[in-house]
Write a protein that holds these residues in place. Structure first.
Motif, short mmCIF file in Angstrom:
data_model
loop_
_atom_site.label_atom_id
_atom_site.label_comp_id
_atom_site.label_asym_id
_atom_site.label_seq_id
_atom_site.Cartn_x
_atom_site.Cartn_y
_atom_site.Cartn_z
N PRO A 198 0.80 -1.27 0.05
CA PRO A 198 0.07 -0.07 -0.13
C PRO A 198 0.86 1.28 0.13
N ALA A 199 2.13 1.11 0.73
CA ALA A 199 2.78 2.34 0.46
C ALA A 199 3.24 2.81 -0.82
N SER A 200 3.69 1.70 -1.57
CA SER A 200 4.04 1.89 -3.01
C SER A 200 2.84 2.31 -3.89
N ASP A 215 -9.44 -0.40 6.68
CA ASP A 215 -8.09 -1.23 7.13
C ASP A 215 -6.99 -0.26 7.73
N ALA A 216 -6.90 -0.01 8.87
CA ALA A 216 -6.14 1.07 9.60
C ALA A 216 -4.62 0.65 8.95
N ASP A 217 -4.04 -0.34 8.92
CA ASP A 217 -2.61 -0.61 8.49
C ASP A 217 -2.49 -0.29 7.08
N LEU A 263 -4.26 1.72 5.28
CA LEU A 263 -4.63 3.12 4.95
C LEU A 263 -3.34 4.11 5.54
N GLY A 264 -2.81 3.60 6.53
CA GLY A 264 -1.67 4.04 7.34
C GLY A 264 -0.37 4.18 6.17
N ALA A 265 -0.08 2.97 5.90
CA ALA A 265 1.05 2.95 4.68
C ALA A 265 0.66 3.41 3.62
N PHE A 266 -0.58 3.45 2.76
CA PHE A 266 -0.89 4.06 1.74
C PHE A 266 -0.34 5.41 1.82
N CYS A 267 -1.07 6.11 2.95
CA CYS A 267 -0.75 7.71 3.19
C CYS A 267 0.67 8.21 3.31
N ARG A 268 1.42 6.99 3.98
CA ARG A 268 2.83 7.50 4.13
C ARG A 268 3.54 7.47 2.84
N GLY A 269 3.15 6.51 2.04
CA GLY A 269 3.92 6.64 0.59
C GLY A 269 3.26 7.96 -0.08
#
Ligand code: ADP
Ligand code: MG
Length: 314
Positions: A57-59, A92-94, A96-102
């Motif tokens: 999700p970060a990528s 899915d909090a994890d 969404l967190g990774a998505f937003c970080r990227g």
């Protein structure tokens, strides 16, 4: 019907009445006050089509913004802001967190901020509209290439296509570097802005070099001849047979490098620019009086049967 026939038939209503530049380029231009033009681009990523379900999700957050910033780069624009429309199957909090970080890491590094959007439940789908600016008359359009211009490309090509092919055929064989090329494209923003006074036309390589240079040739009403042996190949292609490697480099999408044309007198300045950006800029061919894009080998003999790029409806 190709993607472009569909756009032409249903959405393109002819030359814009108010905009400076409408449908048909990497971005649209709206004339602003104070000598600047506003640049607006939109790109959508759909699960199962543009990315696989198990994508990091970060990528994905990075790439959703990167493909839009790549269109701004291809217009020579400086990014300012973006909106995000997102359909999510659930919360899915994890994830969404990774998505937003990227997404926000690239946003912060590029000086553009999220200013709005829309959120709904549904199959995973992301659409970003990015807004930038460019001095009036300085935008890099697809329609200003001239016969006699050199044709250039940044970076190396084919890495993303080779990664995708490996991912679909034998996931284990994929190197981390190749995977990185597919998932973390780097929009060439500094290059695009520096080319405002050096290039005559530009496009980002999203659908494949031949297909994308085909748009420049068509809109500029010129022909382009590419030298296959000069096209810079991604290191990930060295393991493949040469013909397959060339197919990925010429026909594969998702590299998000910039292809551009420039008058021959700008060669030294462009080479110096490449050194200062620490980015390979390679002269791969020339523009002439014909039509379309042709590919020749080192001795000038035509090469046929090369992949023509990605089309969602082709
Ligand atoms: P790019 O690869 O640079 O994002 P596309 O190949 O997606 O560009 O689109 C080609 C042109 O058609 C662009 O100018 C784009 O803005 C325009 N376009 C694509 N889809 C639509 C649509 N549904 N309505 C209006 N214009 C569209
Ligand atoms: Mg584009």
């Amino acid at each position: 019907m190709t993607e472009f026939d569909l756009i032409r038939q249903y959405f393109d209503r002819g030359p814009p009445r108010h905009a400076e530049l409408g449908i048909g380029d990497d971005g649209a231009l709206l004339r602003d006050r104070a000598g600047m033009s506003r640049v607006i681009v939109t790109d959508m990523l759909v699960g199962g089509r543009h990315f696989l379900a198990d994508v990091d999700p970060a990528s994905l957050g990075h790439k959703a913004l990167a493909v839009n910033l790549s269109d701004l780069a291809a217009m020579g624009a400086r990014p300012q802001a973006f909106t995000l429309a997102i359909a999510l199957p659930g919360v899915d909090a994890d994830w969404l967190g990774a998505f937003c970080r990227g997404m926000f890491a690239l946003a912060d590094a590029s000086g553009c901020e999220l200013i709005g959007g829309d959120t709904t439940r549904g199959p995973l789908c992301l659409s970003i509209t990015a807004i930038g600016e460019v001095p009036q008359g300085a935008a890099l359009r697809r329609d200003h290439a001239q016969p006699g211009d050199d044709v250039w490309v940044s970076g190396a090509l084919g890495g993303a296509a080779a990664a995708l092919a490996a991912l679909l055929e034998s996931p284990g064989s994929l190197s981390a570097a190749a995977r990185h090329r597919l998932d973390w494209p780097q929009p060439r923003l500094a290059l695009g802005q520096a080319l405002r006074h050096l290039a005559s036309a530009a496009i980002d390589v999203s659908d494949g070099l031949l297909a994308d240079l085909g748009h420049v040739a068509e809109r500029s009403r010129i022909g382009i001849e590419l030298r296959a042996d000069l096209v810079p190949l991604d290191p990930a292609l060295s393991a493949l047979d040469p013909r397959q490697a060339l197919g990925h480099a010429l026909g594969g999408g998702d590299d998000y490098e910039l292809a551009f044309t420039a008058p021959a007198e700008n060669r030294l300045a462009i080479e110096a620019l490449g050194r200062s950006l620490e980015l390979a800029l390679t002269r791969i061919g020339s523009a002439g009086g014909g039509r379309g894009v042709s590919v020749v080998d080192a001795r000038g003999r035509p090469l046929a049967d090369l992949a023509r790029g990605f089309d969602h409806f082709g």
